[in-house]
Design a protein around this motif. Structure first.
Motif, PDB file in Angstrom:
ATOM      1  N   ASN A 481     -12.141 -50.354  43.161  1.00  0.00           N
ATOM      2  CA  ASN A 481     -11.345 -51.412  42.538  1.00  0.00           C
ATOM      3  C   ASN A 481     -11.672 -51.570  41.056  1.00  0.00           C
ATOM      4  O   ASN A 481     -11.216 -52.516  40.422  1.00  0.00           O
ATOM      5  N   MET A 482     -12.465 -50.660  40.494  1.00  0.00           N
ATOM      6  CA  MET A 482     -12.890 -50.782  39.101  1.00  0.00           C
ATOM      7  C   MET A 482     -11.717 -50.556  38.153  1.00  0.00           C
ATOM      8  O   MET A 482     -10.903 -49.665  38.350  1.00  0.00           O
ATOM      9  N   HIS A 483     -11.661 -51.387  37.099  1.00  0.00           N
ATOM     10  CA  HIS A 483     -10.694 -51.209  36.010  1.00  0.00           C
ATOM     11  C   HIS A 483     -11.458 -50.642  34.822  1.00  0.00           C
ATOM     12  O   HIS A 483     -12.267 -51.329  34.197  1.00  0.00           O
ATOM     13  N   SER A 484     -11.214 -49.385  34.494  1.00  0.00           N
ATOM     14  CA  SER A 484     -12.030 -48.668  33.514  1.00  0.00           C
ATOM     15  C   SER A 484     -11.983 -49.314  32.139  1.00  0.00           C
ATOM     16  O   SER A 484     -13.011 -49.521  31.486  1.00  0.00           O
ATOM     17  N   GLU A 485     -10.793 -49.656  31.656  1.00  0.00           N
ATOM     18  CA  GLU A 485     -10.667 -50.210  30.312  1.00  0.00           C
ATOM     19  C   GLU A 485     -11.360 -51.554  30.206  1.00  0.00           C
ATOM     20  O   GLU A 485     -12.066 -51.839  29.226  1.00  0.00           O
ATOM     21  N   LEU A 486     -11.191 -52.406  31.233  1.00  0.00           N
ATOM     22  CA  LEU A 486     -11.836 -53.716  31.198  1.00  0.00           C
ATOM     23  C   LEU A 486     -13.353 -53.583  31.316  1.00  0.00           C
ATOM     24  O   LEU A 486     -14.102 -54.348  30.697  1.00  0.00           O
ATOM     25  N   THR A 487     -13.817 -52.610  32.087  1.00  0.00           N
ATOM     26  CA  THR A 487     -15.259 -52.362  32.179  1.00  0.00           C
ATOM     27  C   THR A 487     -15.827 -51.965  30.828  1.00  0.00           C
ATOM     28  O   THR A 487     -16.921 -52.407  30.444  1.00  0.00           O
ATOM     29  N   ASP A 488     -15.093 -51.152  30.072  1.00  0.00           N
ATOM     30  CA  ASP A 488     -15.544 -50.782  28.725  1.00  0.00           C
ATOM     31  C   ASP A 488     -15.604 -51.992  27.808  1.00  0.00           C
ATOM     32  O   ASP A 488     -16.499 -52.094  26.959  1.00  0.00           O
ATOM     33  N   VAL A 489     -14.656 -52.910  27.959  1.00  0.00           N
ATOM     34  CA  VAL A 489     -14.656 -54.119  27.121  1.00  0.00           C
ATOM     35  C   VAL A 489     -15.937 -54.915  27.345  1.00  0.00           C
ATOM     36  O   VAL A 489     -16.616 -55.317  26.389  1.00  0.00           O
ATOM     37  N   TYR A 490     -16.290 -55.137  28.624  1.00  0.00           N
ATOM     38  CA  TYR A 490     -17.492 -55.916  28.911  1.00  0.00           C
ATOM     39  C   TYR A 490     -18.759 -55.137  28.579  1.00  0.00           C
ATOM     40  O   TYR A 490     -19.770 -55.717  28.198  1.00  0.00           O
ATOM     41  N   ALA A 491     -18.726 -53.836  28.693  1.00  0.00           N
ATOM     42  CA  ALA A 491     -19.917 -53.036  28.413  1.00  0.00           C
ATOM     43  C   ALA A 491     -20.210 -52.948  26.918  1.00  0.00           C
ATOM     44  O   ALA A 491     -21.347 -52.669  26.532  1.00  0.00           O
ATOM     45  N   ASN A 492     -19.219 -53.202  26.081  1.00  0.00           N
ATOM     46  CA  ASN A 492     -19.410 -53.053  24.631  1.00  0.00           C
ATOM     47  C   ASN A 492     -19.058 -54.321  23.866  1.00  0.00           C
ATOM     48  O   ASN A 492     -18.841 -54.268  22.660  1.00  0.00           O
ATOM     49  N   HIS A 493     -19.005 -55.457  24.557  1.00  0.00           N
ATOM     50  CA  HIS A 493     -18.548 -56.684  23.899  1.00  0.00           C
ATOM     51  C   HIS A 493     -19.660 -57.317  23.067  1.00  0.00           C
ATOM     52  O   HIS A 493     -20.847 -57.019  23.228  1.00  0.00           O
ATOM     53  N   ASN A 494     -19.263 -58.225  22.174  1.00  0.00           N
ATOM     54  CA  ASN A 494     -20.172 -59.110  21.456  1.00  0.00           C
ATOM     55  C   ASN A 494     -19.801 -60.546  21.789  1.00  0.00           C
ATOM     56  O   ASN A 494     -18.628 -60.921  21.720  1.00  0.00           O
ATOM     57  N   PHE A 495     -20.783 -61.311  22.163  1.00  0.00           N
ATOM     58  CA  PHE A 495     -20.544 -62.702  22.531  1.00  0.00           C
ATOM     59  C   PHE A 495     -20.271 -63.525  21.278  1.00  0.00           C
ATOM     60  O   PHE A 495     -21.041 -63.485  20.312  1.00  0.00           O
ATOM     61  N   VAL A 496     -19.162 -64.287  21.283  1.00  0.00           N
ATOM     62  CA  VAL A 496     -18.805 -65.120  20.132  1.00  0.00           C
ATOM     63  C   VAL A 496     -19.247 -66.552  20.338  1.00  0.00           C
ATOM     64  O   VAL A 496     -19.913 -67.144  19.490  1.00  0.00           O
ATOM     65  N   GLY A 497     -18.908 -67.140  21.478  1.00  0.00           N
ATOM     66  CA  GLY A 497     -19.331 -68.509  21.739  1.00  0.00           C
ATOM     67  C   GLY A 497     -18.588 -69.097  22.917  1.00  0.00           C
ATOM     68  O   GLY A 497     -17.619 -68.519  23.428  1.00  0.00           O
ATOM     69  N   ILE A 498     -19.045 -70.271  23.358  1.00  0.00           N
ATOM     70  CA  ILE A 498     -18.411 -70.985  24.462  1.00  0.00           C
ATOM     71  C   ILE A 498     -17.296 -71.855  23.887  1.00  0.00           C
ATOM     72  O   ILE A 498     -17.509 -72.636  22.954  1.00  0.00           O
ATOM     73  N   VAL A 499     -16.123 -71.719  24.447  1.00  0.00           N
ATOM     74  CA  VAL A 499     -14.963 -72.471  23.971  1.00  0.00           C
ATOM     75  C   VAL A 499     -14.837 -73.794  24.699  1.00  0.00           C
ATOM     76  O   VAL A 499     -14.611 -74.840  24.085  1.00  0.00           O
ATOM     77  N   ASP A 500     -14.986 -73.787  26.003  1.00  0.00           N
ATOM     78  CA  ASP A 500     -14.821 -74.998  26.815  1.00  0.00           C
ATOM     79  C   ASP A 500     -15.723 -74.861  28.038  1.00  0.00           C
ATOM     80  O   ASP A 500     -15.477 -74.018  28.896  1.00  0.00           O
ATOM     81  N   ASP A 501     -16.792 -75.715  28.115  1.00  0.00           N
ATOM     82  CA  ASP A 501     -17.684 -75.602  29.263  1.00  0.00           C
ATOM     83  C   ASP A 501     -17.179 -76.383  30.459  1.00  0.00           C
ATOM     84  O   ASP A 501     -17.765 -76.300  31.544  1.00  0.00           O
TER      85      ASP A 501
END
Length: 721
Positions: A481-501
């Motif tokens: 069920n893996m989505h390759s493109e979305l997995t790459d996004v999370y594997a190479n992302h940079n955290f910006v901040g919390i918008v709404d907790d």
């Protein structure tokens, strides 16, 4: 003369050969007949010899099995016109030439049980037989004790005369020790297969790639491969070359210079592996994957995908590694006879072995990653032109003069390759953020989270290997069920901040795009996958003093009645009793698999610990325990594990914080503010780095990930303003 037959009495005309008959045309079942032996042999040959490089692969393996230290390969018209291999091995006895090309004749296998200890390449005796049915085959061979060489021609698996009218017996001739096999006019009697090949250059490229793989792996064997009519060899590897030098000759020096040695051994699964894999500084557009299992070149999509996923954390987006692995497994654990061309093999404990290899490579990549190149943008430099900067870790006493000229940074080259400004983004999550310049943010960041004071103890319990087929099926379902493109996004992302907790929404940057993600949904999937990976090896959150299980369930029932007013008609005392009895009756299983320990007196002693440095909200504990009754499929093993891990993941999801009440002096409630700061710090510094390291993004997470901005698109918008 017989009377004329009436048209109504004429038998129906049979359909043309190869045409499917309709139901109303079926008069009766057709008779079953054995295929002619010539048809059987051609069908078998078509399965084993699919293209010229498959034929050459069989010939190379036979040559290496004969103890050769030198192989010379000659190719004409992509191997369709001529495919010749010459070796200096032990040769073939003259008496064996008569049955050399008969099917199922081999010197390497006597009984079926020998397959459990096979250590050679060829073993079925089909290669030369198949080639002789679809090509003109000539064999010249000489053994050490023979006074001359012998040459024989074959057709259809049998000896054939070199010219019409001559004897088919082998002829004496001059020759050196070893064997030379010449395959001419491949697929001459299978015109459909021959017409399927598009170009000779494409087939030669496949041959060169396959020869290159064996040239890298077969240490102590010299290889040369050239086209017919050319003076020089297209590929030449000497016998005394090392593995790294062989890769340098077959591929390129840039790849060979960025390789690190890899070794791993495990007695439990009966395997050892070694090889050379690229470090984090090497990146190409296509994965180069050389896999040898028991010295046989094979393909494995599962191993390749797992290794690519491991490297995706360290390489830039779209970057692919170079991997050469030689995997030796106990022959009793390997089934080599599962593919006509022997391109694939099956072996026991494949998932566990692949996981160990990926973990070891991940560890080694983390140790050698000392120099990386990024495109960065200076925000506070007063309008300087952005440029490419390279950060390298050097010893303190190293100067620019000590560095090799090839490794010194070239300012002229950097200026000439200046990138477009709209492609420059912040790629280092440790770079100073604008929020750190705000006084209010500084005061907020100065608070220390209470979870840092948690003490951890290590027990002597050894990790267990999960062999439950149901857990392996659940793991496989996640991978499928893996989505390759979305997995790459999370594997190479940079955290910006919390918008709404309250809604559990955070912003992350992936490449030049900005995404809003539902970190509650992502955390639920991550902790579920973590539960599958660490199944049976969870840590434990111990309660001192222990908590009364019955009282916790009653609290959970009270919370549920408040959240769900429609459920007030239920007999909650009966529900609490049923759930308590359910958990008590299965407390041994819960403790063994999930580290959820309940005493005989009904006290909750421990809860599973999934992640060090992050503590779930214990306010959710009563509701979690209450849901273990009706929401777990206790009657099915796979369903039980799946639903329990889903509930456990939901318990570990960060809670949605309510809006903080403000006192008369304008300050936020201290308890809630502390919890908010602690949760924000855990989300940024613990959860999202964990997502980056090992989350397999499934298709369901597409609902919780929304792209809200694209740097290139925004650049074009502002350019028009």
């Amino acid at each position: 003369m017989p009377p004329a037959m009436d048209e109504s009495m004429a038998p129906p005309s049979s359909p043309p050969r190869g045409t499917k008959r309709k139901a109303d045309e079926m008069v009766g079942p057709r008779r079953i007949r054995a295929l002619h032996q010539d048809v059987v042999n051609k069908i078998a040959a078509g399965e084993i010899i699919v293209s010229p490089f498959h034929a050459l692969k069989e010939l190379i393996e036979n040559a290496v099995d004969s103890g050769s230290t030198s192989l010379e390969i000659l190719v004409k018209d992509g191997g369709l016109k001529l495919l010749q291999i010459t070796d200096n091995g032990c040769g073939i006895n003259k008496d064996d030439l008569s049955i050399l090309c008969e099917r199922f004749t081999t010197s390497k296998l006597k009984a079926f049980e020998d397959l459990t200890s096979i250590g050679t390449y060829g073993f079925r005796g089909e290669a030369l037989a198949s080639i002789s049915h679809i090509a003109h085959l000539a064999v010249t061979t000489k053994t050490a004790d023979s006074s001359c060489a012998w040459k024989a021609h074959y057709a259809g698996g049998n000896l054939a005369p070199a010219k019409p009218g001559q004897s088919p017996d082998p002829k004496a001739c001059a020759g050196r020790q070893g064997t030379q096999i010449a395959v001419e006019d491949l697929f001459y009697n299978v015109p459909t297969r021959r017409r399927a090949f598009r170009s000779a250059s494409e087939e030669y490229a496949k041959i060169a790639d396959m020869v290159g793989k064996y040239a890298v792996h077969c240490k102590g064997v010299a290889f040369s491969c050239k086209k017919h009519g050319e003076a020089g060899a297209g590929l030449a590897v000497p016998a005394n070359a090392t593995f790294r030098d062989r890769i340098r000759m077959v591929y390129n020096s840039a790849t060979a210079n960025e390789l690190m040695e890899f070794e791993l051994k495990n007695d439990q699964y009966g395997f050892k592996t070694d090889g050379l894999v690229s470090n984090a500084n090497h990146s190409s557009k296509k994965t180069t994957f050389l896999l040898f299992i028991n010295h046989r070149s094979v393909d494995s999509t599962a191993i390749k995908k797992a290794l690519e996923q491991t490297y995706s954390t360290f390489l830039p987006k779209g970057g692919k590694p170079f991997i050469y692995l030689s995997l030796e497994i106990d022959p009793a654990r390997v089934d080599v006879n599962v593919h006509p061309t022997k391109r694939e093999v099956n072996f026991l404990n494949e998932e566990e072995i692949v996981e160990l290899i990926c973990d070891e490579i991940r560890t080694r990549l983390g140790k050698v990653d000392t120099s990386r190149t990024f495109m960065t943008q200076s925000l506070l430099s007063g309008g300087k032109t952005p440029s490419i900067s390279k950060a390298a870790t050097l010893p303190e006493d190293t100067t620019m003069e000590d560095m090799p000229s090839a490794k010194r940074p070239s300012t002229a080259k950097a200026a000439a390759q200046r990138p477009y400004e709209n492609n420059l983004i912040r790629t280092d999550a440790k770079t100073r953020k604008i929020t750190s310049m705000l006084p209010q943010a500084q005061n907020t960041l100065s608070r220390e989270p209470t979870s840092d004071d948690v003490a951890y103890e290590y027990n002597e319990k050894e990790a267990t290997i999960c062999r439950l087929s149901t857990v392996k099926e659940l793991r496989a379902a996640v991978r499928e069920n893996m989505h390759s493109e979305l997995t790459d996004v999370y594997a190479n992302h940079n955290f910006v901040g919390i918008v709404d907790d309250r809604k559990r929404i955070a912003a992350v940057q992936g490449g030049v795009k900005l995404f809003l993600v539902d970190y509650g949904m992502v955390a639920a999937e991550y902790f579920y996958q973590l539960g599958l990976t660490d199944f049976g090896n969870f840590g434990a959150i111990r309660f001192d003093p222990p908590l009364n299980l019955r009282e916790l369930l009653e609290i959970g029932a009270g919370q549920t009645k408040i959240r769900e007013p429609d459920s007030a008609d239920l007999d909650w005392d009966e529900v609490v009793m049923a759930v308590s009895d359910q958990l008590m009756s299965r407390r041994d299983m819960l403790n063994e698999y999930f580290s959820l320990e309940i005493s005989e007196e009904g006290e909750l002693l421990s809860m599973p610990l999934l992640m060090k440095g992050y503590t779930p909200s214990l306010a959710k504990l009563p509701s979690f325990l209450l849901r273990l009754g009706p929401h777990i499929n206790w009657n099915d093993e796979k369903g039980c594990f799946d639903t329990f891990l889903r509930e456990l993941a939901s318990f570990y999801v960060p809670e949605a914080l309510p809006p903080s009440p403000v006192s008369k002096d304008g300050n936020e409630d201290e308890v809630l503010a502390t919890r908010r700061d602690e949760l924000h710090r855990a989300i940024e510094n613990v959860l999202f780095p964990a997502f980056k390291a090992r989350l397999v993004a499934t298709r369901g997470l597409l609902k919780g990930t929304v792209q809200v901005a694209n740097l290139k698109g925004l650049y074009r918008v502002f350019e028009r303003c």
